[in-house]
Design an enzyme around this catalytic site. Structure first.
Site, mmCIF file in Angstrom:
data_model
loop_
_atom_site.group_PDB
_atom_site.id
_atom_site.type_symbol
_atom_site.label_atom_id
_atom_site.label_comp_id
_atom_site.label_asym_id
_atom_site.label_seq_id
_atom_site.Cartn_x
_atom_site.Cartn_y
_atom_site.Cartn_z
ATOM 1 N N ARG A 70 0.889 -1.169 0.000
ATOM 2 C CA ARG A 70 0.000 0.000 0.000
ATOM 3 C C ARG A 70 0.918 1.208 0.000
ATOM 4 O O ARG A 70 1.630 1.466 0.974
ATOM 5 C CB ARG A 70 -0.900 -0.019 1.232
ATOM 6 C CG ARG A 70 -1.654 1.272 1.462
ATOM 7 C CD ARG A 70 -2.706 1.127 2.546
ATOM 8 N NE ARG A 70 -3.892 0.503 1.993
ATOM 9 C CZ ARG A 70 -5.138 0.893 2.282
ATOM 10 N NH1 ARG A 70 -5.350 1.912 3.081
ATOM 11 N NH2 ARG A 70 -6.163 0.274 1.759
ATOM 12 N N HIS A 120 -6.939 1.013 -6.939
ATOM 13 C CA HIS A 120 -7.186 0.140 -5.782
ATOM 14 C C HIS A 120 -7.892 -1.124 -6.289
ATOM 15 O O HIS A 120 -9.067 -1.361 -5.999
ATOM 16 C CB HIS A 120 -8.051 0.867 -4.760
ATOM 17 C CG HIS A 120 -8.034 0.265 -3.392
ATOM 18 N ND1 HIS A 120 -7.406 -0.925 -3.100
ATOM 19 C CD2 HIS A 120 -8.576 0.694 -2.214
ATOM 20 C CE1 HIS A 120 -7.563 -1.207 -1.820
ATOM 21 N NE2 HIS A 120 -8.273 -0.231 -1.253
ATOM 22 N N GLN A 170 -9.883 -3.603 -3.890
ATOM 23 C CA GLN A 170 -11.201 -3.121 -3.488
ATOM 24 C C GLN A 170 -12.228 -3.394 -4.573
ATOM 25 O O GLN A 170 -13.348 -3.820 -4.306
ATOM 26 C CB GLN A 170 -11.137 -1.620 -3.208
ATOM 27 C CG GLN A 170 -12.472 -1.001 -2.821
ATOM 28 C CD GLN A 170 -12.949 -1.446 -1.462
ATOM 29 O OE1 GLN A 170 -12.227 -1.345 -0.478
ATOM 30 N NE2 GLN A 170 -14.167 -1.957 -1.383
ATOM 31 N N ASP A 205 -17.209 7.744 -1.642
ATOM 32 C CA ASP A 205 -15.960 7.633 -0.888
ATOM 33 C C ASP A 205 -15.718 8.974 -0.206
ATOM 34 O O ASP A 205 -16.390 9.971 -0.506
ATOM 35 C CB ASP A 205 -14.812 7.267 -1.845
ATOM 36 C CG ASP A 205 -13.544 6.814 -1.122
ATOM 37 O OD1 ASP A 205 -13.569 6.711 0.124
ATOM 38 O OD2 ASP A 205 -12.530 6.586 -1.793
ATOM 39 N N CYS A 256 -16.399 2.180 0.284
ATOM 40 C CA CYS A 256 -15.219 1.355 0.528
ATOM 41 C C CYS A 256 -14.707 1.469 1.959
ATOM 42 O O CYS A 256 -13.882 0.644 2.386
ATOM 43 C CB CYS A 256 -14.106 1.713 -0.468
ATOM 44 S SG CYS A 256 -13.686 3.466 -0.486
ATOM 45 N N ARG A 260 -13.834 -8.095 1.202
ATOM 46 C CA ARG A 260 -12.413 -7.841 1.007
ATOM 47 C C ARG A 260 -11.612 -9.104 1.346
ATOM 48 O O ARG A 260 -10.658 -9.455 0.642
ATOM 49 C CB ARG A 260 -11.931 -6.684 1.888
ATOM 50 C CG ARG A 260 -12.393 -5.302 1.474
ATOM 51 C CD ARG A 260 -11.826 -4.858 0.136
ATOM 52 N NE ARG A 260 -10.381 -4.885 0.089
ATOM 53 C CZ ARG A 260 -9.578 -3.920 0.540
ATOM 54 N NH1 ARG A 260 -10.103 -2.829 1.096
ATOM 55 N NH2 ARG A 260 -8.270 -4.030 0.448
#
Length: 301
Positions: free
Chosen positions: A98, A125, A128, A219, A259, A287
């Site tokens: 990450r 991402h 996700q 988001d 998310c 996830r």
């Protein structure tokens, strides 16, 4: 080396990975296919869902995960990415990272002799996006509908655009002018969509974007790294809050997705995030199952 840096890296395996994630979730795969495998997890940014899902996922698949912050690694003190990549390639079977800069992850993958998985960068991402598609499949049974993303053209929306395009699902983003989706990703999505039947729309008209939406997704307004723009972003995104009234503009049976983490009262109101249309906790759980499918895809013998 075969790595997952972008949704585009698995264009021919997207549905296979989603189906595999469903098989893991439903208990159809019970063996430990990654026994004696080790995953290095490098974090330049804080994380809840990415860290826990990958760590638990490796454990449940029979492997081991190592948490490494940049404070734990010499890369945090200036060691070249190449040296870190070459050394870790001698120790572990895969790397999940990450990172702040997508270019750093590209360089890490280029220099590594093992798979590198993008756990989030400033550009994409993908992990996700796979969890999101598993969730949509569970609630809508197919990918024939319309996903409307409300908010910033960020890493999450970039990956959602691409995966929707590959699956033939319509994707619309409603955002203020100046916050549009990455131009290269938009062009790539349009190119893919012309072949799959996916309609890709970028607009500042919230009503237009939410009309006939099967999924409403948002988001945070201020992502990690954008803190200096906080005041301006709050002013610009305020008209794009997802609330009870805006949800009424979508289909009656539309689901709400986020998310996480969410800032209640900013990009979404509590009555929506806790309401009957919200699927955020199933989405978060997925996830884990999506990560297991990705790990299996890249690290299995």
């Amino acid at each position: 080396m075969n790595s997952l840096l972008s949704v585009c890296d698995v264009e021919n395996d997207i549905e296979n990975i989603i189906n595999l994630a469903g098989d893991f979730k439903n208990g159809k795969i019970k063996e430990k296919p990654l026994r004696n495998k080790t995953l290095a997890m490098i974090f330049e940014k804080s994380s809840t869902r990415t860290r826990v899902s990958f760590e638990v996922g490796m454990y449940e698949l029979g492997g081991t995960a190592l948490f490494l912050s940049t404070n734990d690694l010499q890369i945090g003190r200036g060691e070249p990415i190449k040296d870190t990549a070459k050394v870790l390639s001698r120790y572990v079977d895969g790397i999940m990272i990450r990172a702040k800069k997508h270019s750093d992850v590209v360089e890490l993958a280029k220099q590594s002799d093992i798979p590198v998985i993008n756990g989030l960068t400033d550009l994409e991402h993908p992990c996700q996006a796979f969890a999101d598609m598993l969730t949509i499949k569970e609630y809508k049974n197919n990918f024939n509908g319309k996903l409307t993303f409300v908010g910033d053209g960020n890493n999450v929306s970039n990956s959602l655009l691409l995966i929707c395009a590959y699956l033939g699902m319509d994707f619309t983003i409603a955002c203020p002018k100046g916050y549009e989706i990455n131009e290269d990703i938009y062009k790539k999505g349009k190119e893919i969509g012309s072949k799959t039947g996916s309609e890709i729309i970028v607009t500042d008209d919230l009503g237009l974007a939410l009309k006939d939406a099967d999924i409403v997704y948002t988001d945070v307004w201020v992502s990690m790294g954008d803190e200096k723009e906080s005041k301006k972003r709050h002013a610009d995104f305020k008209p794009y809050q997802v609330n009870t009234e805006s949800m009424k503009l979508a289909k009656e049976d539309a689901i709400f997705m986020h998310c996480l983490p969410a800032i209640r009262g900013e990009e979404v109101t509590s009555d929506v995030i806790d309401g009957k249309q919200s699927v955020i906790y199933d989405q978060a759980e997925n996830r884990l199952h999506a990560q297991k499918a990705i790990l299996y895809h890249y690290l299995k013998e």
